[in-house]
Design a protein around this motif. Structure first.
Motif, PDB file in Angstrom:
ATOM      1  N   UNK A 116       0.736  -1.072   0.222  1.00  0.00           N
ATOM      2  CA  UNK A 116      -0.058   0.230   0.237  1.00  0.00           C
ATOM      3  C   UNK A 116       1.060   1.301   0.013  1.00  0.00           C
ATOM      4  N   UNK A 117       0.508   2.213  -0.825  1.00  0.00           N
ATOM      5  CA  UNK A 117       1.271   3.597  -0.956  1.00  0.00           C
ATOM      6  C   UNK A 117       0.766   4.592  -0.145  1.00  0.00           C
ATOM      7  N   UNK A 118      -0.535   4.442   0.704  1.00  0.00           N
ATOM      8  CA  UNK A 118      -1.045   5.522   1.483  1.00  0.00           C
ATOM      9  C   UNK A 118      -1.445   5.144   2.893  1.00  0.00           C
ATOM     10  N   UNK A 119      -0.361   4.423   3.505  1.00  0.00           N
ATOM     11  CA  UNK A 119      -0.499   3.924   4.851  1.00  0.00           C
ATOM     12  C   UNK A 119      -0.685   5.032   5.685  1.00  0.00           C
ATOM     13  N   UNK A 120      -1.706   5.039   6.688  1.00  0.00           N
ATOM     14  CA  UNK A 120      -1.938   5.933   7.415  1.00  0.00           C
ATOM     15  C   UNK A 120      -2.100   5.496   9.081  1.00  0.00           C
ATOM     16  N   UNK A 121      -1.461   6.394   9.827  1.00  0.00           N
ATOM     17  CA  UNK A 121      -1.672   5.757  11.450  1.00  0.00           C
ATOM     18  C   UNK A 121      -2.500   6.746  12.099  1.00  0.00           C
ATOM     19  N   UNK A 122      -3.613   6.382  13.052  1.00  0.00           N
ATOM     20  CA  UNK A 122      -4.298   7.026  13.922  1.00  0.00           C
ATOM     21  C   UNK A 122      -4.593   6.059  14.927  1.00  0.00           C
ATOM     22  N   UNK A 123      -4.478   6.528  16.175  1.00  0.00           N
ATOM     23  CA  UNK A 123      -5.055   5.993  17.309  1.00  0.00           C
ATOM     24  C   UNK A 123      -4.636   4.500  17.740  1.00  0.00           C
ATOM     25  N   UNK A 124      -3.460   4.162  17.048  1.00  0.00           N
ATOM     26  CA  UNK A 124      -3.112   2.834  17.404  1.00  0.00           C
ATOM     27  C   UNK A 124      -3.610   1.686  16.219  1.00  0.00           C
ATOM     28  N   UNK A 125      -4.230   2.420  14.978  1.00  0.00           N
ATOM     29  CA  UNK A 125      -4.406   1.669  13.917  1.00  0.00           C
ATOM     30  C   UNK A 125      -3.859   2.040  12.685  1.00  0.00           C
ATOM     31  N   UNK A 126      -3.511   1.334  11.760  1.00  0.00           N
ATOM     32  CA  UNK A 126      -3.073   1.566  10.364  1.00  0.00           C
ATOM     33  C   UNK A 126      -3.919   1.307   9.256  1.00  0.00           C
ATOM     34  N   UNK A 127      -3.866   2.090   8.468  1.00  0.00           N
ATOM     35  CA  UNK A 127      -4.963   1.790   7.149  1.00  0.00           C
ATOM     36  C   UNK A 127      -4.152   2.182   6.001  1.00  0.00           C
ATOM     37  N   UNK A 128      -4.765   1.451   4.810  1.00  0.00           N
ATOM     38  CA  UNK A 128      -3.966   1.518   3.553  1.00  0.00           C
ATOM     39  C   UNK A 128      -4.534   0.422   2.550  1.00  0.00           C
ATOM     40  N   UNK A 129      -4.581   1.082   1.395  1.00  0.00           N
ATOM     41  CA  UNK A 129      -5.325  -0.106   0.325  1.00  0.00           C
ATOM     42  C   UNK A 129      -6.550  -0.882   0.730  1.00  0.00           C
ATOM     43  N   UNK A 130      -7.238   0.202   1.488  1.00  0.00           N
ATOM     44  CA  UNK A 130      -8.733  -0.648   1.883  1.00  0.00           C
ATOM     45  C   UNK A 130      -8.621  -1.431   2.965  1.00  0.00           C
ATOM     46  N   UNK A 131      -7.640  -1.589   3.728  1.00  0.00           N
ATOM     47  CA  UNK A 131      -7.401  -2.337   4.689  1.00  0.00           C
ATOM     48  C   UNK A 131      -6.990  -1.783   6.111  1.00  0.00           C
ATOM     49  N   UNK A 132      -7.180  -2.174   7.132  1.00  0.00           N
ATOM     50  CA  UNK A 132      -6.967  -1.770   8.448  1.00  0.00           C
ATOM     51  C   UNK A 132      -6.354  -2.947   9.335  1.00  0.00           C
ATOM     52  N   UNK A 133      -5.516  -2.460  10.279  1.00  0.00           N
ATOM     53  CA  UNK A 133      -4.770  -3.378  11.264  1.00  0.00           C
ATOM     54  C   UNK A 133      -4.337  -2.609  12.305  1.00  0.00           C
ATOM     55  N   UNK A 134      -4.373  -3.012  13.480  1.00  0.00           N
ATOM     56  CA  UNK A 134      -3.699  -2.429  15.043  1.00  0.00           C
ATOM     57  C   UNK A 134      -2.322  -2.651  14.753  1.00  0.00           C
TER      58      UNK A 134
END
Length: 728
Positions: A539-557
């Protein structure tokens, strides 16, 4: 927020230095001199050596090896003469032997069997006598001690005083004080493969490691200081003292772990104290209260207590100011060192009392006099203040306290046999910070560590680090794991090596936490996008917020991410920037005190106390209030009861115990009213916080003394203010 270390401390789970017990450990007991000046002629050790369990006895004729001496600030503010250096005795209570035995009882009992013969000389132990022969202090690079303010350069302070419409001159005396922290100085030292590990209560683990490395002749990297819990320091644990040096050196000689715990009476002599001081103020003013001249001449036992330069330039505007300092070297007394708000506490007592006396001379309200001379920029250099709301402290404090009800005439307010009075004083404390380095790391269990080689001497750093880490990472504070009190943790270098001193630890560490958190989040996002097994890999758009990472339409703590990628941790270090020098920085407070003095017994009792504080952003109101309350009581102790008494003939401190050296207890205190203005100072730091650890003690004694005068009409200029002085 409650202190996160509170439960461990009150349940006994917190392990202080002396709580460590290592396999094969021997116990040390210090033997101290019973004369103040002279030399050791002989020592009869036979009975002690024959006592059960004795392993070794070190004396000036047989001491563990020291390869160097203390350097840097420790060479100015600690005892530079190595322990057991020679047979010369320089003060009563000096270490003359160290007994090592299998148990602490055996070491103590054997020490009592040692017979020391002295060649004694009459000691020069009177500060009062030594004042007549005081001299200018030596120059110390980086320390502006005893430097006169001459701006403009052609100030003639005597002429300025003579030209003033109103002049007063007063002298104020303050006796020695002792740190009297709950936890005594203690050290447990062990060597392995040429490296020292030492459990030693210290306000600066990295500084302690540096100082020990120099004394022992090893690399700083080969000294590991561990000190997660410190049972009070007040400056007494800022530098390295003989008990830790002896424990480390003896452990190396014996090849066994060594524990040395300083006895309570020994703490009064072998680990430093606040020097006695004498201050003479001359003030010149116009009839409207505007100051024309301030002359402040101080005499102190040591450089560590410089009431003049550290205090006077920070308070009031005057076109003519001159400050001078002298010291009394060569006294046969224990080494003086820094103590909570060094110089500022004693300097504020004299300055704020003489301002009260000037207000009385002018028939002016003490707050009005202070506002007439409000300092808008620094006396020297005319630097603007980063943020100053002292005027608001006066206004809010007067309203909360009920200052308008104060009797203008001393002795005017009575309640039966009690005389009631009100007094106030200003507190100003320089604020600052240093560059430091912090490491922030994410862990698979969903927690994050925040680490720095600072210390928590009761000041709340455990909690501040957790709260700041939580804020920076968007996590609950209970998922932050602070790491501190360990010299192996990150620090920037010599600029912040001294840790929890100078009321600068919070302002120093918290900006670095924010920087390190940003770097750690960037590393975590990179890991999520590149690591094998990551749901976000590619994923080229990984973001972090409040302990979670999102990118490529997916999310993971982040915990799930690190578990899936088999990674122990992802983190980064961050170093905060240096301080902007275009402004001056300080914290401020206004103290208001009410006392009741019994007209028959002279007993002064504290009845009410209000403090309004301008110290930037308050990161945790609960711990901040505790710091101000403790600081105020610390200052009131100087006014009410604390006094180290030196016997002139022997040089012995006659009240070197907690029965005769009086400290305030719950019965002496009241519920303190503490109010924070909470105006963030973002010029000082991104978190907006300034130091408060020492602020409360500054000016507190003066507020008490001024209230006593308002109650009784008696002006006590020599601390402490005790019934005998009020009845004299």
């Amino acid at each position: 927020m409650d202190r996160i270390d509170a439960r461990a401390k009150v349940t006994g789970a917190a392990r202080y230095s002396a709580d460590h017990k290592l396999p094969g450990m021997v116990h040390g007991h210090l033997v101290t001199s019973t004369i103040a000046r002279g030399r050791v002629v002989s020592m009869d050790l036979d009975a002690a050596r024959a006592a059960g369990g004795v392993v070794e006895i070190y004396t000036p004729d047989h001491r563990p090896a020291f390869q160097g001496a203390l350097t840097g600030l420790a060479a100015v503010f600690a005892e530079t003469r190595p322990p057991l250096a020679d047979r010369e005795v320089h003060y009563h209570g000096q270490i003359v032997a160290l007994v090592l035995a299998e148990t602490v009882e055996q070491a103590r009992d054997a020490a009592a069997l040692i017979r020391v013969t002295y060649e004694a000389q009459p000691p020069n132990s009177s500060f009062e006598d030594a004042k007549e022969h005081a001299v200018s202090p030596p120059s110390v690079p980086g320390l502006p001690l005893g430097v006169p303010i001459k701006e403009p350069e052609n100030v003639d302070i005597k002429a300025a005083l003579a030209a003033s419409e109103v002049t007063i001159e007063r002298t104020y005396e303050i006796p020695p004080r002792h740190h009297s922290m709950m936890e005594p100085h203690a050290a447990v030292a062990v060597w392995q493969d040429g490296r020292l590990t030492i459990y030693s209560g210290t306000q600066g683990p990295a500084a302690h490691a540096m100082e020990l490395s120099g004394v022992l002749g090893v690399e700083q990297a080969d000294v590991h200081v561990i000190s997660p819990y410190v049972g009070g320091g007040f400056g007494g644990k800022a530098f390295t003292w003989a008990p830790a040096m002896l424990a480390a050196a003896a452990a190396r000689e014996l090849g066994r772990p060594v524990k040395v715990v300083t006895g309570r009476e020994q703490l009064f002599t072998v680990t430093g104290h606040r020097a006695a001081s004498s201050q003479t103020f001359a003030l010149g003013a116009r009839r409207d209260g505007r100051l024309n001249a301030i002359e402040h001449a101080t005499i102190s036992q040591s450089l560590g207590e410089d009431p003049g330069y550290r205090t006077t330039p920070k308070y009031y505007a005057a076109p003519n100011v001159h400050i001078s300092m002298k010291i009394t070297p060569g006294l046969d007394l224990p080494t003086a060192t820094i103590m909570r708000a060094p110089g500022d506490e004693s300097g504020s007592f004299a300055l704020e009392c003489v301002m009260d006396e000037l207000a009385e001379e002018l028939g002016m309200d003490p707050i009005e006099l202070r506002m007439r001379n409000y300092l808008e920029s620094t006396l020297k250099g005319k630097l603007p203040y980063s943020s100053k709301h002292l005027d608001e402290c006066y206004r809010v404090g007067a309203e909360r306290f009920g200052w308008s009800r104060r009797g203008e005439r001393p002795g005017a307010v009575t309640d039966g046999e009690w005389q009631v009075g009100m007094g106030m004083a200003t507190a100003v404390l320089d604020a600052g910070r240093a560059p430091t380095t912090v490491r922030v790391a994410f862990r698979p269990n969903g927690t994050a560590t925040v680490g720095n080689a600072t210390s928590d001497a009761g000041t709340g750093m455990w909690t501040v680090m957790a709260m700041t880490g939580a804020r920076a990472l968007g996590l609950p504070a209970d998922r932050i794991r602070p790491a501190l009190g360990d010299s192996a943790l990150p620090f920037a270098g010599s600029s912040d090596i001294y840790g929890a001193v100078g009321s600068a630890a919070t302002a120093t560490v918290t900006p670095a936490i924010l920087t390190a958190a940003r770097e750690a989040i960037a590393k975590l996002a990179e890991h999520a996008a590149t690591a094998e097994g990551s749901p976000l890999r590619g994923a080229d758009d990984v973001r972090y917020a409040e302990g979670r990472l999102t990118g490529g339409g997916k999310a993971v703590t982040f915990g799930e991410l690190l578990t899936l990628t088999g990674t122990a941790e992802v983190g980064a270090q961050g170093t905060s920037a240096d301080l902007d020098t275009t402004h001056a920085y300080a914290s401020y407070a206004a103290h208001f005190c009410e006392v009741r003095v019994n007209r028959w017994t002279g007993e002064p009792l504290l009845s009410r106390f209000t403090t309004v504080v301008d110290a930037g952003a308050i990161l945790n109101a609960k711990t901040a209030r505790g710091q101000i309350t403790g600081g105020v009581l610390f200052g009131l102790a100087a006014a009410m009861c604390e006094e180290g008494r030196v016997e002139g003939a022997t040089g012995r401190i006659s009240n070197a115990n907690l029965a005769d050296y009086l400290l305030p207890v719950n019965a002496d205190t009241v519920e303190f009213d503490v109010h924070f203005l909470d105006h963030p100072d973002t010029r000082l730091s991104p978190t907006g916080a300034r130091g408060i650890g020492e602020l409360g003690t500054v000016g507190a004694a003066a507020a008490f003394a001024n209230a006593v005068h308002n109650a009784t009409g008696r002006r006590v200029r020599t601390l402490p203010i005790t019934p005998d002085k009020l009845l004299a």
